[in-house]
Design an enzyme around this catalytic site. Structure first.
Site, PDB file in Angstrom:
ATOM      1  N   LYS A  79      40.122  41.829  13.332  1.00  0.00           N
ATOM      2  CA  LYS A  79      40.325  40.728  14.283  1.00  0.00           C
ATOM      3  C   LYS A  79      39.951  41.182  15.693  1.00  0.00           C
ATOM      4  O   LYS A  79      40.254  42.327  16.076  1.00  0.00           O
ATOM      5  CB  LYS A  79      41.797  40.280  14.222  1.00  0.00           C
ATOM      6  N   SER A 154      46.013  32.093  13.801  1.00  0.00           N
ATOM      7  CA  SER A 154      44.891  32.423  14.650  1.00  0.00           C
ATOM      8  C   SER A 154      43.922  33.442  14.049  1.00  0.00           C
ATOM      9  O   SER A 154      42.810  33.587  14.543  1.00  0.00           O
ATOM     10  CB  SER A 154      45.399  32.975  15.983  1.00  0.00           C
ATOM     11  N   SER A 178      50.194  33.996  12.238  1.00  0.00           N
ATOM     12  CA  SER A 178      48.735  34.031  12.292  1.00  0.00           C
ATOM     13  C   SER A 178      48.023  34.838  11.215  1.00  0.00           C
ATOM     14  O   SER A 178      46.803  34.748  11.101  1.00  0.00           O
ATOM     15  CB  SER A 178      48.278  34.532  13.652  1.00  0.00           C
TER      16      SER A 178
HETATM   17  N1  GLN Z   1      50.388  29.413  15.697  1.00  0.00           N
HETATM   18  C1  GLN Z   1      51.218  30.305  16.454  1.00  0.00           C
HETATM   19  C2  GLN Z   1      50.909  30.161  17.925  1.00  0.00           C
HETATM   20  O1  GLN Z   1      50.117  29.359  18.241  1.00  0.00           O
HETATM   21  C3  GLN Z   1      51.096  31.697  15.938  1.00  0.00           C
HETATM   22  C4  GLN Z   1      50.119  32.559  16.626  1.00  0.00           C
HETATM   23  C5  GLN Z   1      50.112  33.949  16.107  1.00  0.00           C
HETATM   24  O2  GLN Z   1      50.798  34.316  15.153  1.00  0.00           O
HETATM   25  N2  GLN Z   1      49.329  34.793  16.775  1.00  0.00           N
HETATM   26  O3  GLN Z   1      51.466  30.808  18.738  1.00  0.00           O
END
Ligand code: GLN
Length: 480
Positions: A79, A154, A178
């Site tokens: 990532k 994400s 994410s």
């Molecule tokens: N969807 C969550 C957010 O928008 C999780 C993001 C994550 O785990 N990096 O913060």
């Protein structure tokens, strides 16, 4: 056949029988990237030449090998919020354009020590803020099972790359879901380890008290190989725990799975879409048939998770992202005064979701509001953890869907708050620090995968892997 569709164990057998060489695996993965990237957009950067060079080096070592290190010759995608020395780390943000990593994250160092080939950096929501992969400066990633739909986020690129056989496995980061959400939407396995189990050194901070790096892979065994490689104490991360990491054999022995699974009462109130609920019930029935006990548990505060999560995440993000001032990293927009340079750089460098969170976090931390919002959120966070600790006296693991609804169509969701509620079942594991694994449970409408999630007490990843391999062997992922 695409070699990246095989498991690490299968690839290693072929390597040891000299049926293939590392070069073949890497070339195959690059070919698959070339063929599919126009559509999927899982990668921000592909390390073509470097990966081929690494393959050449590993092929020389392979000549004398009778057994192979855990990830020998395996193309792994990273990532783009994790540092790989000499390459960009953009976090899919304009504000980091031009920034080059000066060192390897500890997890990358460890993958390389086990013989991995880093194949490239993957697309994501900007600074890992998002749930659909659409908040990327580089455009959205698409779901390999149906490109009209989101792959989840994400870690959108990390999950899509594995599902599209562009890489054999990948690393993502999980602050509120994410890793697990895109894993479920792409039909692959995703693990968020216990907070403190995997070093965050070299991971760009989003919300430091919640962030964890974890693996995404096609099988439970592949996931275990990555997990034992990256886990363990690191003096460079002050929150890293000095605890022994279980061996692969310990993790995968699925004989003794007489577990009791806790089904939280929140499921009665949550708005779960019918198709997701149906698949989840099938999983419950499978475990019941196999002799596991299912027990209703009460987690009275879990319903506040999304609100608590967003107060904490925005507060920590507003502080962590203050460092992008145009002076030290990446993009800068020059201006007549220093202050105007800050304003212009940050206004043009950050996307709308990141700005929204910085503003909300700055507000929640400001004088007069700190006690009412941030401090209160911390208190409820503790109550959520206490509920789980109470439940773990009666059950071994907690079982939940990953998300209440199937993947949204790309471009469909314009209201950010409705996306926040996709994390209702994933954010509790981050708020409590507990480890959680997401496993595929078949397909729904439009050929789209769905998944479920198991949560264990801190540092009991062994329980997650045991039940995951039991499920994989007995039920399968239902994707063929
Ligand atoms: N969807 C969550 C957010 O928008 C999780 C993001 C994550 O785990 N990096 O913060």
């Amino acid at each position: 056949m695409e070699l990246s569709s095989l498991s690490i164990g299968e690839l290693h057998e072929k390597l040891l029988r000299r049926e293939i060489r590392v070069k073949d695996i890497v070339e195959d993965s690059l070919k698959s990237i070339e063929k599919k990237e126009d559509q999927i957009n899982a990668f921000i950067e592909v390390f073509r030449d470097e990966a081929l060079e690494r393959a050449r080096e590993l092929d020389i070592i392979l000549e004398e090998k009778k057994n192979l290190p855990l990830l020998f010759g395996i193309p792994i995608a990273i990532k783009d919020n994790i540092n790989v020395k000499g390459h960009s780390t953009t976090c899919a943000s304009r504000i980091l354009l031009g920034y080059k990593s000066l060192y390897h994250a500890t997890v990358v160092e460890r993958l390389l020590n086990e013989g991995a080939v880093i194949i490239g950096k993957t697309n994501m929501d900007e600074f890992a803020m998002g749930a659909t992969g659409e908040y990327s400066y580089f455009g959205p990633t698409r779901n390999p099972h149906n490109p009209e739909f989101s792959p989840g986020g994400s870690s959108s690129g990390s999950a899509a790359a594995v599902a599209a056989f562009e890489a054999v496995a990948s690393l993502g980061s999980d602050t509120g879901g994410s890793i697990r959400l895109p894993a479920a939407y792409c039909g692959v396995v995703g693990l968020k380890p216990t907070y403190g189990r995997v070093s965050r050194y070299g991971l760009v901070a989003f919300a430091s008290s919640l962030d964890q790096i974890g693996p995404i892979a096609k099988s439970v065994e592949d996931t275990a190989r990555l997990f034992v490689t990256i886990a363990g104490y690191d003096p460079m991360d002050s929150t890293s725990m000095n605890l022994e990491v279980p061996t692969i054999e310990e993790l995968l022995s699925s004989e003794d799975v007489k577990f009791t699974l806790g089904i939280p009462d929140v499921l009665d109130e949550a708005n779960i879409e019918e198709s997701v609920g149906k698949k989840f019930d099938e999983v419950l029935r499978f475990f019941e048939r196999e002799g596991l006990k299912l027990k209703r548990i009460s987690l009275p505060h879990i319903k506040y998770s999304v609100e608590v999560y967003h107060l904490i995440v925005t507060s920590e993000a507003s502080s962590n992202l203050a460092r992008y001032d145009g002076v030290r990293y990446g993009f800068r927009e020059d201006a007549d005064t220093l202050e105007n340079m800050y304003i212009k750089t940050r206004s043009q460098g950050f996307g709308p979701e990141v700005k929204r969170r910085i503003m909300l976090g700055t507000f929640a931390l400001s004088h007069g509001y700190y006690d009412a919002y941030y401090l209160r959120a911390l208190k409820v966070r503790r109550l959520i953890k206490n509920d789980f600790l109470e439940a773990f006296k009666d059950v071994d693991l907690v079982i939940l869907p990953v998300a209440p609804s199937p993947p949204p169509r790309i471009g469909e969701t314009t209201d950010p708050v409705s996306l926040y509620f996709l994390d209702i079942f994933t954010s509790p594991a981050n708020l409590t620090g507990f480890p959680a694994i997401s496993l595929p449970s078949g397909r729904m409408e439009f050929n789209l995968p769905t998944g479920f999630q198991l949560i264990a007490p801190s540092f009991r990843e062994d329980l997650l892997f045991k039940i995951a391999s039991f499920y994989e062997k007995g039920h399968g992922f239902g994707l063929h």
